[in-house]
Design a protein around this motif. Structure first.
Motif, PDB file in Angstrom:
ATOM      1  N   TYR A  22       0.844  -1.224   0.125  1.00  0.00           N
ATOM      2  CA  TYR A  22      -0.030  -0.005  -0.003  1.00  0.00           C
ATOM      3  C   TYR A  22       0.916   1.314   0.014  1.00  0.00           C
ATOM      4  CZ  TYR A  22      -3.821  -3.076   1.456  1.00  0.00           C
ATOM      5  OH  TYR A  22      -4.764  -4.273   1.358  1.00  0.00           O
ATOM      6  N   GLU A  41      -2.365  -1.024  -3.580  1.00  0.00           N
ATOM      7  CA  GLU A  41      -3.524   0.149  -3.552  1.00  0.00           C
ATOM      8  C   GLU A  41      -2.551   1.211  -3.269  1.00  0.00           C
ATOM      9  OE1 GLU A  41      -6.801   1.545  -0.438  1.00  0.00           O
ATOM     10  OE2 GLU A  41      -6.569  -0.470  -1.102  1.00  0.00           O
ATOM     11  N   ILE A  86      -2.665   5.264  -1.944  1.00  0.00           N
ATOM     12  CA  ILE A  86      -3.397   6.214  -1.336  1.00  0.00           C
ATOM     13  C   ILE A  86      -2.713   7.687  -1.560  1.00  0.00           C
ATOM     14  CG2 ILE A  86      -4.641   6.997   0.834  1.00  0.00           C
ATOM     15  CD1 ILE A  86      -3.127   3.286   0.222  1.00  0.00           C
ATOM     16  N   ALA A  92      -7.220   5.256  -3.795  1.00  0.00           N
ATOM     17  CA  ALA A  92      -8.226   5.240  -2.790  1.00  0.00           C
ATOM     18  C   ALA A  92      -8.432   6.824  -2.840  1.00  0.00           C
ATOM     19  CB  ALA A  92      -7.528   4.875  -1.659  1.00  0.00           C
ATOM     20  N   MET A 104      -6.548  11.498   1.402  1.00  0.00           N
ATOM     21  CA  MET A 104      -6.993  11.043   2.878  1.00  0.00           C
ATOM     22  C   MET A 104      -5.785  12.404   3.499  1.00  0.00           C
ATOM     23  SD  MET A 104      -6.597   7.249   3.881  1.00  0.00           S
ATOM     24  CE  MET A 104      -7.778   6.172   2.948  1.00  0.00           C
ATOM     25  N   GLU A 110      -5.652  10.645   8.677  1.00  0.00           N
ATOM     26  CA  GLU A 110      -6.360   9.390   8.091  1.00  0.00           C
ATOM     27  C   GLU A 110      -5.637   8.389   7.593  1.00  0.00           C
ATOM     28  OE1 GLU A 110     -10.318  12.173   7.090  1.00  0.00           O
ATOM     29  OE2 GLU A 110      -8.738  12.016   5.750  1.00  0.00           O
ATOM     30  N   ALA A 111      -4.749   8.785   6.848  1.00  0.00           N
ATOM     31  CA  ALA A 111      -3.545   7.706   6.315  1.00  0.00           C
ATOM     32  C   ALA A 111      -3.116   6.722   7.328  1.00  0.00           C
ATOM     33  CB  ALA A 111      -2.812   8.270   5.455  1.00  0.00           C
ATOM     34  N   GLU A 132      -4.008   6.244  10.242  1.00  0.00           N
ATOM     35  CA  GLU A 132      -5.127   5.210  10.850  1.00  0.00           C
ATOM     36  C   GLU A 132      -5.670   4.156   9.979  1.00  0.00           C
ATOM     37  OE1 GLU A 132      -6.814   5.158  13.906  1.00  0.00           O
ATOM     38  OE2 GLU A 132      -5.054   6.783  14.508  1.00  0.00           O
ATOM     39  N   TYR A 133      -5.659   4.321   8.529  1.00  0.00           N
ATOM     40  CA  TYR A 133      -5.889   3.333   7.614  1.00  0.00           C
ATOM     41  C   TYR A 133      -4.650   2.264   7.535  1.00  0.00           C
ATOM     42  CZ  TYR A 133      -7.311   1.459   2.899  1.00  0.00           C
ATOM     43  OH  TYR A 133      -7.761   0.836   1.971  1.00  0.00           O
ATOM     44  N   ALA A 134      -3.745   2.828   7.743  1.00  0.00           N
ATOM     45  CA  ALA A 134      -2.468   1.921   7.579  1.00  0.00           C
ATOM     46  C   ALA A 134      -2.114   1.139   8.889  1.00  0.00           C
ATOM     47  CB  ALA A 134      -1.018   2.675   7.323  1.00  0.00           C
ATOM     48  N   SER A 173      -3.763  -1.413  10.318  1.00  0.00           N
ATOM     49  CA  SER A 173      -3.911  -2.683  10.332  1.00  0.00           C
ATOM     50  C   SER A 173      -3.113  -3.467   9.407  1.00  0.00           C
ATOM     51  CB  SER A 173      -5.465  -3.071   9.504  1.00  0.00           C
ATOM     52  OG  SER A 173      -5.382  -2.607   8.246  1.00  0.00           O
TER      53      SER A 173
END
Length: 242
Positions: free
Chosen positions: A77, A102, A104, A147, A150, A154-155, A157-159, A161
């Motif tokens: 990502y 992906e 972002i 995507a 962001m 936000e990025a 937080e998305y990362a 996981s």
């Protein structure tokens, strides 16, 4: 060999191709019966197919054989700071070729470019088209997603996981941190990569992610943001290729 992507797998060992793909293959490429194309379905499976029939509004492609996936063993990502000009399109094109899963776009503090919602929408449409074109050219098994834009928070937080996060920046240990990070990547792990803007990361952004990201070096030279993205993806491609 022409490549197309479809949503569903074959029915009765054949694909029925319509719409823009059919028009491109028949009217632009001038594909004929008996010629072979590569078809990738949404589940990531790939087929070599022979054109068996062409009508006024559809092309029938009969499956000859299933072929291996071209995807990497790791999902990568790319969290890319928004660069100026058309550099983002170059980054998307090259990183899709290199195997990114992906992309972002991230609006970081030191980004020169500031986009309103209308421009973001048109940019995303263009970016996804670039990703699809690059995926076809490089014979990807999937079309990588671009995507929505962001913020840096936000990025991050998305990362969270993902299995491992990498951030090219100034490293006290030179390339050792980079080699150690690459050695820690195992098959099947998901990888997030943060690439800063022309103005560099803001110190507050580094502090936010320092405990979660592996800070790595790309060498003693200062790289442009587009070069940094391509360089990092190249290293990860070599690590992830199976």
């Amino acid at each position: 060999m022409q490549q197309i992507f479809v949503n569903e797998g074959p029915v009765n060992d054949s694909f029925v191709i319509t719409g823009d793909d059919m028009h491109h293959l028949v009217r632009v490429v001038r594909l004929k019966r008996g010629e072979v194309i590569r078809v990738s379905s949404a589940d990531g499976l790939n087929y070599l197919c022979e054109v068996s029939d062409i009508t006024s509004d559809e092309l029938i492609a009969k499956v000859k054989e299933e072929v291996p996936s071209t995807e990497l063993s790791n999902k990568i990502y790319l969290f890319q700071a928004l660069p100026k000009g058309d550099k983002m399109e170059t980054i998307i094109e090259k990183c899709v070729e290199l195997g990114v899963h992906e992309i972002i776009p991230v609006q970081m503090k030191n980004c020169i470019v500031k986009l309103d919602d209308k421009k973001k929408k048109s940019k995303l449409t263009r970016y996804q088209t670039v990703a699809e074109t690059a995926a076809k050219q490089s014979k990807r098994s999937i079309i990588p997603k671009v995507a929505d834009f962001m913020s840096f928070k936000e990025a991050f937080e998305y990362a969270k996981s993902l299995d491992i996060l990498l951030l090219p920046y100034e490293s006290k240990n030179g390339m050792k941190d980079t080699f150690d990070a690459l050695d820690s990547i195992k098959e099947g792990m998901s990888i997030g990569v943060f690439i800063g803007p022309e103005g560099g990361f803001d110190s507050s952004e580094i502090e936010l992610v320092r405990e979660s990201c592996r800070i790595i070096s790309l060498g003693r030279r200062i790289l442009r943001t587009e070069t940094a993205a391509i360089c990092t993806l190249s290293m990860l491609m070599l690590k992830s290729e199976v």
